[in-house]
Design a protein around this motif. Sequence first.
Motif, short mmCIF file in Angstrom:
data_model
loop_
_atom_site.label_atom_id
_atom_site.label_comp_id
_atom_site.label_asym_id
_atom_site.label_seq_id
_atom_site.Cartn_x
_atom_site.Cartn_y
_atom_site.Cartn_z
N LYS A 109 -73.71 84.63 -75.03
CA LYS A 109 -74.99 85.32 -74.91
C LYS A 109 -76.04 84.33 -74.44
O LYS A 109 -75.79 83.13 -74.35
CB LYS A 109 -75.41 85.90 -76.27
N GLU A 110 -77.21 84.84 -74.12
CA GLU A 110 -78.30 83.95 -73.70
C GLU A 110 -78.86 83.23 -74.92
O GLU A 110 -79.26 83.85 -75.90
CB GLU A 110 -79.39 84.75 -73.01
N ALA A 111 -78.86 81.92 -74.87
CA ALA A 111 -79.32 81.11 -76.00
C ALA A 111 -79.84 79.77 -75.49
O ALA A 111 -79.56 79.37 -74.36
CB ALA A 111 -78.19 80.90 -77.01
N LYS A 112 -80.59 79.10 -76.35
CA LYS A 112 -81.14 77.79 -76.00
C LYS A 112 -80.53 76.71 -76.89
O LYS A 112 -80.44 76.88 -78.11
CB LYS A 112 -82.66 77.78 -76.15
N LEU A 113 -80.13 75.61 -76.28
CA LEU A 113 -79.67 74.43 -77.00
C LEU A 113 -80.72 73.35 -76.82
O LEU A 113 -80.97 72.89 -75.71
CB LEU A 113 -78.32 73.94 -76.46
N LYS A 114 -81.35 72.93 -77.92
CA LYS A 114 -82.43 71.95 -77.86
C LYS A 114 -81.93 70.55 -78.23
O LYS A 114 -81.15 70.40 -79.18
CB LYS A 114 -83.57 72.34 -78.79
N PHE A 133 -85.03 67.94 -74.10
CA PHE A 133 -84.72 68.92 -73.06
C PHE A 133 -84.02 70.12 -73.70
O PHE A 133 -83.56 70.06 -74.85
CB PHE A 133 -83.84 68.32 -71.96
N ILE A 134 -83.97 71.20 -72.95
CA ILE A 134 -83.32 72.42 -73.40
C ILE A 134 -82.26 72.84 -72.37
O ILE A 134 -82.54 72.85 -71.16
CB ILE A 134 -84.33 73.56 -73.58
N LEU A 135 -81.07 73.13 -72.84
CA LEU A 135 -80.03 73.73 -72.01
C LEU A 135 -79.94 75.20 -72.39
O LEU A 135 -79.87 75.55 -73.56
CB LEU A 135 -78.68 73.05 -72.25
N LYS A 136 -79.96 76.06 -71.38
CA LYS A 136 -79.95 77.49 -71.63
C LYS A 136 -78.62 78.08 -71.16
O LYS A 136 -78.18 77.85 -70.04
CB LYS A 136 -81.11 78.16 -70.88
N THR A 137 -77.98 78.84 -72.04
CA THR A 137 -76.75 79.53 -71.67
C THR A 137 -77.12 80.82 -70.94
O THR A 137 -77.99 81.57 -71.39
CB THR A 137 -75.89 79.88 -72.90
N VAL A 138 -76.49 81.04 -69.80
CA VAL A 138 -76.80 82.19 -68.97
C VAL A 138 -75.54 83.00 -68.76
O VAL A 138 -74.65 82.60 -68.00
CB VAL A 138 -77.37 81.76 -67.60
N PRO A 139 -75.40 84.15 -69.43
CA PRO A 139 -74.22 85.01 -69.20
C PRO A 139 -74.14 85.43 -67.74
O PRO A 139 -75.15 85.72 -67.10
CB PRO A 139 -74.47 86.21 -70.11
N SER A 140 -72.92 85.45 -67.21
CA SER A 140 -72.75 85.78 -65.80
C SER A 140 -71.43 86.52 -65.61
O SER A 140 -70.43 86.18 -66.22
CB SER A 140 -72.75 84.50 -64.96
N GLU A 141 -71.45 87.55 -64.76
CA GLU A 141 -70.22 88.27 -64.46
C GLU A 141 -69.31 87.45 -63.57
O GLU A 141 -68.09 87.60 -63.59
CB GLU A 141 -70.55 89.61 -63.79
N ALA A 142 -69.90 86.58 -62.76
CA ALA A 142 -69.10 85.76 -61.85
C ALA A 142 -68.41 84.62 -62.57
O ALA A 142 -67.44 84.07 -62.08
CB ALA A 142 -69.99 85.22 -60.74
N ALA A 143 -68.91 84.25 -63.73
CA ALA A 143 -68.32 83.16 -64.52
C ALA A 143 -68.41 83.54 -65.98
O ALA A 143 -69.13 84.46 -66.36
CB ALA A 143 -69.07 81.84 -64.26
N ARG A 148 -77.95 76.05 -67.83
CA ARG A 148 -79.05 75.64 -66.96
C ARG A 148 -79.96 74.69 -67.70
O ARG A 148 -80.36 74.96 -68.84
CB ARG A 148 -79.84 76.87 -66.49
N LEU A 149 -80.30 73.58 -67.06
CA LEU A 149 -81.29 72.67 -67.61
C LEU A 149 -82.67 73.25 -67.37
O LEU A 149 -83.06 73.51 -66.22
CB LEU A 149 -81.18 71.29 -66.96
N CYS A 150 -83.42 73.51 -68.43
CA CYS A 150 -84.77 74.06 -68.30
C CYS A 150 -85.73 72.97 -67.85
O CYS A 150 -85.86 71.93 -68.51
CB CYS A 150 -85.22 74.65 -69.64
N THR A 151 -86.41 73.21 -66.74
CA THR A 151 -87.31 72.21 -66.17
C THR A 151 -88.74 72.70 -66.00
O THR A 151 -89.63 71.91 -65.68
CB THR A 151 -86.79 71.74 -64.80
#
Length: 228
Positions: A109-114, A133-143, A148-151
């Motif tokens: 699911k969409e979530a943030k890792l701090k 920094f924050i890494l964001k999980t992005v659900p995707s049908e292709a993968a 994603r690194l939040c910038t």
Amino acid sequence: IEAVRTWNHHVSSVPNNWVLFPTLDVTSLVSAKITELVERRGWSLLPAGLRQHVVGLNYLFYSSSSSTYLVYRTRLNFTPFCSSSEEDCSFVVINCVDTCNKPLTLLSKEAKLKFHFKHPSVTSCNLPGQCGFILKTVPSEAALWKLRLCTENEDYLNESVHFHEEIRAEKMHLYFIRSFSNGELRFYPISWLGWLNSDSAAEQRDEWERNFSFKDSSRFRVLYKLNT
């Protein structure tokens, strides 16, 4: 190490597809091969703090005395691939701020890792909160999922961390550490967690989530390569 672990657990989860080894001393065999590869390619050693890490390996061994195939489970220790001290290493290990006892659920699911981390190039900072920094999980049908690194500034609104542009996504390697009551730290590659999230691994995923408990100290970590 990740490739060995992911491959081993994938093949050992498929009936009649176990790996047959001619020796019981599999950990020494695999360790020697990885050490040879590291030396030949000139790779940097891992941080000394990863000496506690292990990966599990499953394999078959034919016992001539009993004329049967025996299933063995062993552990590969990271010690041979780690530097003797943190000062001699070009990597740092960064813990996720929050612990996690359901890594598969989080990644689906969409979530943030701090993460809290002040890059060595940042010598002075007066921004509110902690550097990180924050890494964001992005659900995707292709993968199965993306990270994603939040910038952007809006990514850090109302967060306890702030971002500096010195942090680079290509310097990061994310993995999961499962903590045991005996102090053992079991290493789980993101590639293997990704495979468990696939439709073809539904049975293995259900068994893994049902039978594997996680201590409160289990969490995601980033191995970050500093500029050399």
